[in-house]
Write an enzyme that holds these catalytic residues in place. Structure first.
Site, short mmCIF file in Angstrom:
data_model
loop_
_atom_site.label_atom_id
_atom_site.label_comp_id
_atom_site.label_asym_id
_atom_site.label_seq_id
_atom_site.Cartn_x
_atom_site.Cartn_y
_atom_site.Cartn_z
N GLY A 1 0.95 4.89 11.96
CA GLY A 1 0.61 6.14 11.28
C GLY A 1 0.36 5.96 9.81
O GLY A 1 0.39 6.93 9.06
N ASP A 2 0.11 4.70 9.39
CA ASP A 2 -0.14 4.43 7.98
C ASP A 2 -1.10 3.26 7.88
O ASP A 2 -2.03 3.16 8.67
CB ASP A 2 1.19 4.16 7.25
CG ASP A 2 1.16 4.61 5.80
OD1 ASP A 2 0.20 4.26 5.09
OD2 ASP A 2 2.09 5.30 5.36
N ASP A 3 -0.89 2.36 6.92
CA ASP A 3 -1.83 1.25 6.74
C ASP A 3 -1.72 0.24 7.88
O ASP A 3 -0.62 -0.25 8.18
CB ASP A 3 -1.57 0.53 5.42
CG ASP A 3 -1.80 1.43 4.21
OD1 ASP A 3 -2.63 2.35 4.31
OD2 ASP A 3 -1.15 1.21 3.18
#
Length: 431
Positions: A236-238
């Site tokens: 849900g991020d990088d």
């Protein structure tokens, strides 16, 4: 177009890879085999005992099954081979792990915690596509669903390579990482060949929301000669975050499922430090948007970010004013699937354009053979610092299309040299 050092860096990377997997320097007669004790039993002591006994000039085999780990753990491996057929199951005692005395703080950037650190030299960890780490992230994500989630909040990194030299990790699986899946810090000559990270919310109460922020696939920091091959990241991020003082990095065959894409940064967060990223080559990348009920985010293909030149608070959640540069980066053979902004540069992370501009410079960024589509009409956006500008930006066979019936926008602010686009790139993105 390839960076000038492309062939030498690949030769070094693959020479390292084959040298380590051949096991030169490993005494195969020194062997340890470990079997899980069973449900409800604590395997930490026997795991660490095997590493102590055979972690230098030996081979350790962890059989199939679940090894229950209840406290922080360091593996020091020197001229050693680990066969990990089972899973290291980090018991989700959240209050215990959030006590920073129960984790390691070896990753300086943003005050991160680690519960499992691998260090040493001339080692290989092979999980054979059957073993790895069980992070029990769902329990963590549910716990933090009504609490602040931010850098340095105490959630541990699942696997940290720290002060490692000439190491290989391959065919490794990490399920439900609570926070970052991997971190490589203060290391040199490291190869990852085969990594699966899966941060997927299964709680229907949070369907359609990003319950799994900060679950980066990998963050690199202060490391040189790193090769990443054959990665599959759901987060849900990088997907990958290339942080300060990462040099001579090669990335091949990476699939990013959801999240924010591949990040360079953030950089310039620490006023007294210089961040440098240079000599990076990436190829064969896939950015895949997941169904919105699983993961609503697919932010970018690749993006670059720095803090402003003004100090706003203190790290890990504040900062700014740091210096440095990013240069000689080539990213090619990329397909983006419904990403919001395929290529993005901005230098106001944690601040605004009215503040003292950043002096961290982006130059020599090359984007070749890109296909796919965006969710809107902005194909690329370079919002560079007026103090230094962005220069030597090039595009070749760049065929990313906007949403249906929209004209593409190419936005360039404080850019002094850009070539290869089929439409003007200016402050408004309008032809």
């Amino acid at each position: 177009m390839k960076p000038k050092n492309f062939v030498p860096s690949l030769i070094v990377g693959f020479f390292l890879y084959f040298r380590v997997i051949l096991g030169l320097g490993i005494d195969r007669n020194k062997e340890c085999t470990v079997t899980p004790l069973g449900v409800g039993q604590d395997d930490t002591d026997q795991v660490l005992a095997a590493i102590s006994q055979c972690g230098t000039n030996g081979t350790i085999t962890f059989t199939e099954g679940s090894f229950n780990i209840t406290r922080k753990m360091t593996w020091e491996l020197n001229s050693a081979k680990v066969n990990l057929f089972g899973y290291l199951n980090f018991i989700p005692d959240i209050e215990y792990w959030l006590n920073m005395s129960n984790t390691y703080q070896v990753v300086f950037i943003q005050s991160q915690s680690s519960w499992f650190v691998v260090t040493g030299s001339d080692f290989e960890i092979d999980a054979h596509n059957t073993g790895g780490i069980q992070g029990n992230g769902q329990i963590w994500w549910d716990f933090f669903s009504n609490r602040t989630k931010e850098d340095g909040d105490g959630r541990p990194i699942s696997l940290t390579l720290f002060n490692a030299t000439r190491g290989v990790v391959r065919d490794f699986r990490i399920d439900a990482q609570p926070f970052w899946c991997n971190c490589i810090a203060e290391s040199d000559d490291v190869v990852y060949d085969g990594m699966l990270c899966n941060a997927t919310n299964t709680n229907p109460e949070f369907a359609g929301t990003n319950l799994v922020p900060n679950t980066d696939g990998l963050d690199t920091y202060r490391s040189n000669n790193v090769t990443l091959m054959n990665w599959d990241i759901t987060c849900g991020d990088d997907c990958l975050a290339i942080k300060g003082n990462t040099t001579n990095l090669t990335v091949r065959n990476v699939t990013c499922n959801g999240g924010n894409g591949i990040a360079f940064g953030s950089l310039g967060q620490y006023v007294n430090l210089r961040d440098v990223i240079e000599n990076v080559y990436m190829e064969d990348l896939q950015m895949v948007r997941l169904p919105s009920d699983v993961q609503p985010n697919m932010g970018t293909g690749v993006y670059f970010k720095s803090w402003t030149g003004e100090v706003n608070g203190t790290p890990p959640t504040g900062g700014g004013g740091g210096t440095g540069h990013v240069r000689n980066v080539t990213i090619q053979n990329v397909n983006v699937d419904q990403v919001d902004i395929p290529v993005h540069v901005y230098q106001t992370n944690g601040g605004s354009a009215s503040e003292t501009p950043s002096t961290l410079m982006f130059s020599g960024l090359h984007f070749n053979d890109w296909t796919g589509n965006a969710t809107g009409n902005t194909i690329l956006e370079f919002v560079c610092s007026p103090a230094v500008n962005c220069t030597d930006l090039s595009f070749e066979l760049f065929n990313v299309t906007p949403a249906a019936n929209e004209a593409p926008r190419y936005i360039c602010q404080n850019v002094t040299s850009i070539t290869g686009l089929q439409a003007p790139c200016n402050a408004t993105g309008e032809s």
